[in-house]
Enzyme design. Structure first.
Site, short mmCIF file in Angstrom:
data_model
loop_
_atom_site.label_atom_id
_atom_site.label_comp_id
_atom_site.label_asym_id
_atom_site.label_seq_id
_atom_site.Cartn_x
_atom_site.Cartn_y
_atom_site.Cartn_z
N TYR A 109 3.24 -7.85 16.04
CA TYR A 109 3.60 -6.92 14.96
C TYR A 109 4.42 -5.76 15.49
CZ TYR A 109 3.06 -2.77 12.04
OH TYR A 109 3.30 -1.62 11.35
N ALA A 138 6.06 -5.46 18.25
CA ALA A 138 7.35 -5.90 18.80
C ALA A 138 8.36 -6.17 17.69
CB ALA A 138 7.15 -7.15 19.66
N SER A 139 7.89 -6.76 16.58
CA SER A 139 8.81 -7.04 15.48
C SER A 139 9.29 -5.75 14.82
CB SER A 139 8.15 -7.97 14.46
OG SER A 139 7.07 -7.33 13.79
N LYS A 140 8.41 -4.74 14.73
CA LYS A 140 8.84 -3.46 14.17
C LYS A 140 9.79 -2.74 15.13
CE LYS A 140 7.91 -1.60 10.90
NZ LYS A 140 8.61 -1.58 9.57
N ASN A 180 -2.15 5.06 8.35
CA ASN A 180 -2.30 5.53 6.97
C ASN A 180 -3.63 5.08 6.37
OD1 ASN A 180 0.77 5.98 5.17
ND2 ASN A 180 0.50 6.17 7.36
N LEU A 184 5.61 -10.26 -2.99
CA LEU A 184 4.22 -10.45 -3.42
C LEU A 184 3.50 -11.44 -2.51
CD1 LEU A 184 4.47 -10.44 -7.32
CD2 LEU A 184 3.82 -8.57 -5.79
N THR A 195 6.48 2.51 12.48
CA THR A 195 5.11 2.74 12.87
C THR A 195 5.02 3.34 14.26
OG1 THR A 195 3.02 1.60 13.40
CG2 THR A 195 5.03 0.34 13.67
N ASP A 196 3.90 4.00 14.54
CA ASP A 196 3.67 4.52 15.88
C ASP A 196 3.39 3.41 16.89
OD1 ASP A 196 1.16 3.80 14.93
OD2 ASP A 196 0.24 5.76 15.23
N ASP A 206 12.54 -12.02 -2.08
CA ASP A 206 12.40 -11.90 -0.63
C ASP A 206 13.56 -11.08 -0.07
OD1 ASP A 206 12.16 -12.34 2.14
OD2 ASP A 206 11.46 -14.40 1.85
N PHE A 236 0.81 -1.22 0.00
CA PHE A 236 0.00 0.00 0.00
C PHE A 236 0.84 1.27 0.00
CE2 PHE A 236 -2.16 2.79 3.38
CZ PHE A 236 -2.72 3.64 2.45
N ASP A 261 9.91 -7.02 -4.03
CA ASP A 261 8.74 -7.39 -3.25
C ASP A 261 8.48 -8.89 -3.40
OD1 ASP A 261 5.82 -7.66 -2.43
OD2 ASP A 261 6.10 -5.50 -2.13
#
Length: 356
Positions: free
Chosen positions: A170, A172-174, A200, A48, A144-145, A72, A24, A46
């Protein structure tokens, strides 16, 4: 909203590796970059997975500077080869698993892509930079926030110095990927910047996220599911404003620094959904489902659902001259209109044809 320069002043053409560019935000960035900097070479890498969609490249498919590579980010040999073959000047790293619900059901995929994938890119970049002494290079990491956790109703918005407190696999991984990027700058001197964005929305968003899901379901007369009481608060950022912000950080940000990019549009989820319904009522008055708000249903809240997110973008405004150009009303109207005008795109997603 404050109106500022649409883009930093263009400079010499560059060769960019955009990871996750079929997703996105990545696809919106690729389109914008080639509009604003038509001399650039943009190589998109990407895998995909379910959220990657080649149809999102339709406006730039024939651009001479565009190339798509199916692969990948965890494939070190592939990444090494792309960096060397295209003499990459900068990596802009969007690639990530990003849906909280999916991270709760299958966290291992998030660990692999978001942590191991980021590590693979950083290692490849570190070795590559060492082979090009004196040549400029830049690694920008998009985050991300959600790494900051949840805010109370009266808490000030998250700043770049706010402590990390992720509440989902999610997030935690970021958070882990953010720490790796920071470490590679401080340990190895890799030239990096980072940006942490709020929620977003806009064109090309996969219809499992709140706003496109509401639009698509409403058009088909399906239930509009709202978690819990609908009073979770998010700071909404129109995707084009986010892409502009990334460009500002990438072009003008200080190396080693993080910049928060927010929309300044905090809203309860239920109010966002009701606004979308009212826009649809106006734009599709002939729909048998008017008023679309009648389709709203409340469902069981998800595990670890943060109550409120918001980021303070004042550092990006002060240092880079950045401010979003869309408020929530204008951004939602543009978004709804895009989904109305691009039914083929989202129907191909809904029935799975986009995977072909």
């Amino acid at each position: 909203m404050n109106h500022v320069t649409d883009s930093p002043a263009p400079d010499a053409p560059r060769s960019l590796l955009i990871t996750g560019g079929a997703g996105f935000i990545g696809a919106n960035f690729v389109q914008r970059r080639l509009r604003q900097h038509p001399g650039d070479r943009v190589i998109v890498l990407d895998a995909l997975t379910y959220a990657g969609n080649l149809a999102s490249f339709e406006p730039v498919r024939n651009h001479p500077g565009f190339r798509f590579v199916h692969g990948d980010i965890c494939d070190r040999i592939l990444v090494d080869g792309l960096l060397r073959e295209h003499e990459i000047d900068a990596v802009i790293h969007f690639a990530a698993e990003s849906h909280v619900d999916r991270s709760i059901v299958k966290p291992d995929t998030f660990i692999q892509t978001n942590i191991v994938g980021t590590f693979t890119l950083l290692e490849a970049a570190r070795v590559y930079v060492a082979t090009r002494p004196g040549r400029a290079f830049h690694f920008h990491h998009v985050s991300t926030d959600e790494v900051y956790g949840s805010l109370g109703p009266r808490d000030p918005a998250f700043r770049e110095v706010s402590p990390y407190a992720p509440n989902s696999p999610y997030a935690a991984s970021k958070a882990a990927s953010d720490h790796l990027v920071r470490a590679y700058h401080h340990t190895y001197g890799l030239p990096v910047t980072m940006s942490n964005c709020s929620n977003n929305y806009g064109p090309y968003q996969f219809p499992e996220k709140l706003i496109p899901l509401v639009i698509v379901n409403a058009l088909e007369g399906k239930p509009l599911p709202i978690y819990g009481d609908g009073l979770n608060i998010r700071d909404w950022l129109y995707v084009e404003d986010h892409c502009r912000g990334i460009e500002f950080v990438f072009e003008k940000g200080r190396i080693g620094e993080t910049y928060n990019l927010g929309g300044g549009c905090e809203q309860y989820n239920i109010d966002v959904v009701r606004t979308v319904c009212r826009i649809l009522d106006e734009l599709r008055p002939e729909s048998p489902y008017v008023p679309h708000e009648q389709l709203i249903v409340f469902v069981e809240d998800r595990k670890g659902h943060d109550r409120r997110y918001a980021v303070d973008p004042s550092k990006a405004g002060r240092e880079l001259g950045y401010a979003p150009q869309e408020d929530l009303a204008s951004g939602l109207r543009k978004t709804v209109q895009w989904y109305l005008d691009n039914e083929n795109w989202w129907r191909a997603v809904m029935d799975g044809r986009y995977r072909d």
